[in-house]
Write a protein that holds these residues in place. Structure first.
Motif, mmCIF file in Angstrom:
data_model
loop_
_atom_site.group_PDB
_atom_site.id
_atom_site.type_symbol
_atom_site.label_atom_id
_atom_site.label_comp_id
_atom_site.label_asym_id
_atom_site.label_seq_id
_atom_site.Cartn_x
_atom_site.Cartn_y
_atom_site.Cartn_z
ATOM 1 N N ARG A 66 2.405 -3.223 8.972
ATOM 2 C CA ARG A 66 2.932 -1.879 8.730
ATOM 3 C C ARG A 66 4.321 -1.732 9.339
ATOM 4 O O ARG A 66 4.658 -2.402 10.323
ATOM 5 C CB ARG A 66 2.016 -0.814 9.339
ATOM 6 C CG ARG A 66 0.672 -0.690 8.658
ATOM 7 C CD ARG A 66 -0.037 0.600 9.054
ATOM 8 N NE ARG A 66 -0.337 0.656 10.470
ATOM 9 C CZ ARG A 66 0.033 1.645 11.286
ATOM 10 N NH1 ARG A 66 0.788 2.639 10.841
ATOM 11 N NH2 ARG A 66 -0.317 1.629 12.562
ATOM 12 N N ALA A 75 3.397 -0.452 4.110
ATOM 13 C CA ALA A 75 2.363 -1.345 4.620
ATOM 14 C C ALA A 75 1.960 -2.311 3.530
ATOM 15 O O ALA A 75 2.196 -2.073 2.340
ATOM 16 C CB ALA A 75 1.153 -0.550 5.108
ATOM 17 N N LYS A 112 0.849 -1.187 0.000
ATOM 18 C CA LYS A 112 0.000 0.000 0.000
ATOM 19 C C LYS A 112 0.889 1.242 0.000
ATOM 20 O O LYS A 112 2.049 1.210 0.413
ATOM 21 C CB LYS A 112 -0.905 -0.009 1.236
ATOM 22 C CG LYS A 112 -1.749 -1.274 1.338
ATOM 23 C CD LYS A 112 -2.489 -1.357 2.657
ATOM 24 C CE LYS A 112 -3.670 -0.411 2.677
ATOM 25 N NZ LYS A 112 -4.511 -0.641 3.884
ATOM 26 N N ASN A 170 -2.054 -5.484 12.122
ATOM 27 C CA ASN A 170 -3.483 -5.176 12.221
ATOM 28 C C ASN A 170 -3.768 -4.038 13.195
ATOM 29 O O ASN A 170 -4.608 -4.142 14.085
ATOM 30 C CB ASN A 170 -4.265 -6.428 12.633
ATOM 31 C CG ASN A 170 -4.293 -7.459 11.517
ATOM 32 O OD1 ASN A 170 -3.563 -7.337 10.536
ATOM 33 N ND2 ASN A 170 -5.119 -8.473 11.665
ATOM 34 N N ASP A 184 -1.174 -5.648 2.743
ATOM 35 C CA ASP A 184 -2.217 -6.587 3.141
ATOM 36 C C ASP A 184 -1.861 -7.963 2.606
ATOM 37 O O ASP A 184 -1.495 -8.111 1.438
ATOM 38 C CB ASP A 184 -3.583 -6.154 2.577
ATOM 39 C CG ASP A 184 -4.113 -4.894 3.247
ATOM 40 O OD1 ASP A 184 -3.867 -4.717 4.456
ATOM 41 O OD2 ASP A 184 -4.770 -4.086 2.546
ATOM 42 N N ASN A 234 -2.737 -7.228 8.026
ATOM 43 C CA ASN A 234 -2.171 -5.953 7.604
ATOM 44 C C ASN A 234 -0.889 -5.736 8.393
ATOM 45 O O ASN A 234 -0.892 -5.789 9.631
ATOM 46 C CB ASN A 234 -3.136 -4.796 7.865
ATOM 47 C CG ASN A 234 -2.489 -3.445 7.597
ATOM 48 O OD1 ASN A 234 -2.061 -2.763 8.531
ATOM 49 N ND2 ASN A 234 -2.395 -3.061 6.334
#
Length: 566
Positions: free
Chosen positions: A528, A424, A415, A467, A426, A526
């Protein structure tokens, strides 16, 4: 350090350990082309490395202290001077690649023989510091010359430069062409480069008493992040890979480059070095940068280094015996191809280690100047008192598995970075896999994150969070906090670097905090990368033989995230 790689002395015949490994029967179907050492009936090694907390370990510390005191008194030009041994690490140590464990086995093994000889203790072997069982600096390491703040150590950088400047000039003048090439890979053209790197503007690597170690008798323990890094769950995940590269750290073309960090090197190894070396992150995520040799490539000046690395070598031995017990590979794959006629195994075995010396400070013969000489414990002929991690080794007589099943891989959809994230992604991991990963003894999830780092990204650890919504404050106590990505030393970063971190325990923690069904989004995970608080270690402009235009202003970028499920 040593100049001339040629030597005429002879070495003993292969030890009993080598003969046993060579005669062991091959059991089970192996991965294609892989040559494996299989377990044989255990026999007692000549020397045993004891847990430092044991009576035998304490006895070994007394011999160690005796040898350290002798080495500190030797003149700077003597090959067994204490600082000369540390400088071998400074100019040649590999970190962040698949030669990390094997180089350090040779380095500690030869130095162990030096201590044995100088101490007059024929039974000496390095005790190991099992920081998983005892996550604090052993009390005895604050006593006498086992503490680098002792008055027997060099008391200032100026005094060090005055003593070792002439020694380094002589060292450089005696380099072979091959040795000189190894130093050039590190950007070390002549002694002034090394002294600049050691000094405050290039490093610092030298820390004068009373700041030679960050840990103190009043605060011998670790910060929260380091406690996580040495925990039993982290150790189990570090031991979980079924292939050598997955365990030891990624492949590289040469041992002076950084490619990436496996769990074992990137977590307990790097974080213990840095925390004992004065780098401390509080529970709010604020990092302070104190002093201490252990955070630098001159880390062997601190006698604690050898107890730390004896434990790292012990963990490699545990992993090897686990692999042998299940019939898995213990070394890189023997896989020559038209792309690489040597294949991984021969290329790894052939890497030159040109700066080791024997117990008397003499150079080694050619066969002892390659990685292959240290792929087993071999002629060093030691074993270990059992410690943390032994639970992964199968019992004698356990059935062999036919092959090491490849992990299932899940690639992230990256992302666009935001104001609160450096990167980041997913990852669509099936809900059933996530549910298993959140259970004790369930599926092991390891995330490999590839980051393009600035060349001097040695401070301001990057935090991995799971997350956790954008903009939500992140601290080591946050439910979605995984760990930080820590560098070690002052190695120049010239290419993207991978970090492998375990996700299963943080996922379980998140599940407990939110409820199992809320631990992961419907789309999976997710991940990051964010910055914690703190200032970078390097604040001065780097010297010209290392720096590229714009290198000091670059921002880390996440290039790839892949999750492996075992």
């Amino acid at each position: 350090m040593t100049q001339d790689p040629a030597a005429s002395r002879l070495f003993s015949a292969p030890s009993r350990r080598d003969l046993m490994a060579g005669a062991a029967a091959v059991a089970g179907a192996m991965a294609a082309g892989q040559v494996l050492a299989q377990p044989a009936a255990p026999k007692k090694a000549r020397w045993r490395r004891w847990n430092v907390a044991s009576p035998q370990g304490q006895k070994a510390l007394a011999s160690y202290a005796k040898a350290v005191e002798i080495m500190l008194k030797l003149p700077p030009e003597h090959p067994n001077n204490w600082y000369n041994h540390a400088l071998t690490h400074t100019v040649d140590c590999p970190h962040g690649n698949w030669w990390f464990v094997v180089w350090h086995r040779g380095y500690v093994g030869w130095f162990e023989q030096t201590v044995r000889q100088l101490s007059g203790d024929p039974d000496f072997a390095f005790p190991y510091w099992d920081w998983t069982a005892s996550p604090k600096v052993p009390a005895a390491m604050f006593e006498g010359v086992l503490n680098p703040n002792n008055s027997a150590y060099i008391q200032s950088l100026d005094a060090f430069n005055k003593a070792f400047g002439p020694v380094l000039e002589k060292f450089w003048a005696g380099l072979s062409q091959a040795q000189n090439q190894q130093l050039l890979i590190r950007g070390l053209r002549f002694p002034a480069d090394l002294l600049f790197d050691i000094g405050p503007k290039g490093g610092p690597m030298f820390f004068a008493p009373p700041n030679a170690r960050g840990s103190t008798p009043q605060n011998p323990g670790f910060d929260t992040i380091t406690n996580n890094a040495v925990s039993s769950w982290m150790l189990n995940d570090a031991l979980s890979p079924r292939d050598f590269i997955g365990f030891a750290s990624p492949k590289s073309n040469y041992h002076s480059s950084i490619t990436g960090f496996g769990v074992m090197e990137g977590q307990p190894h790097n974080k213990v070095h840095n925390c004992v070396g004065g780098i401390w992150t509080d529970d709010q995520g604020n990092t302070t940068y104190g002093d201490g040799f252990m955070q630098s490539n001159l880390s062997p000046v601190d006698p604690l280094f050898f107890l730390h690395h004896a434990n790292i070598d012990r963990i490699w031995d545990v992993w090897t015996r686990k692999q042998q017990g299940f019939g898995y590979p213990t070394l890189p794959a023997d896989n020559p191809s038209y792309v690489d006629p040597k294949g991984d195994l021969v290329r790894w075995q052939s890497e030159p280690f040109l700066f080791f010396t024997d117990a008397g400070g003499a150079p080694l013969p050619p066969e002892k100047q390659k990685a292959k000489a240290y792929q087993t414990i071999g002629e060093f002929d030691y074993d270990y008192e059992p410690g943390s991690g032994e639970n992964v080794v199968p019992k004698l007589g356990a059935p062999k598995l036919k092959a090491a099943a490849a992990p299932t891989r899940y690639a992230a959809k990256l992302k666009t970075p935001t104001g609160t994230s450096l990167g980041a992604g997913d990852v669509a991991v099936p809900a059933a896999v996530l549910a298993q990963a959140a259970k004790p003894e369930g599926t092991s999830l390891l995330a490999t994150i590839t980051v393009d780092l600035p060349p001097f990204e040695h401070g301001g650890d990057l935090a991995v969070v799971l997350n956790t919504p954008e903009g939500q404050p992140v601290t080591p106590a946050s439910p979605g906090f995984v760990t930080t990505l820590s560098m070690f030393g002052r190695h120049l970063v010239t290419r993207p670097v991978t970090f492998t971190v375990p996700l299963s325990p943080p996922l379980a923690k998140l599940a407990k905090a939110r409820g199992t069904l809320e631990a992961a989004a419907p789309s999976g995970l997710n991940i990051r990368l964010v910055r914690l608080s703190g200032k970078p270690l390097l604040t001065e402009t780097p010297h010209a033989h290392h720096a590229d235009a714009g290198a000091t202003t670059a921002t880390p970028q996440v290039l790839d995230i892949v999750i492996n499920a075992n």
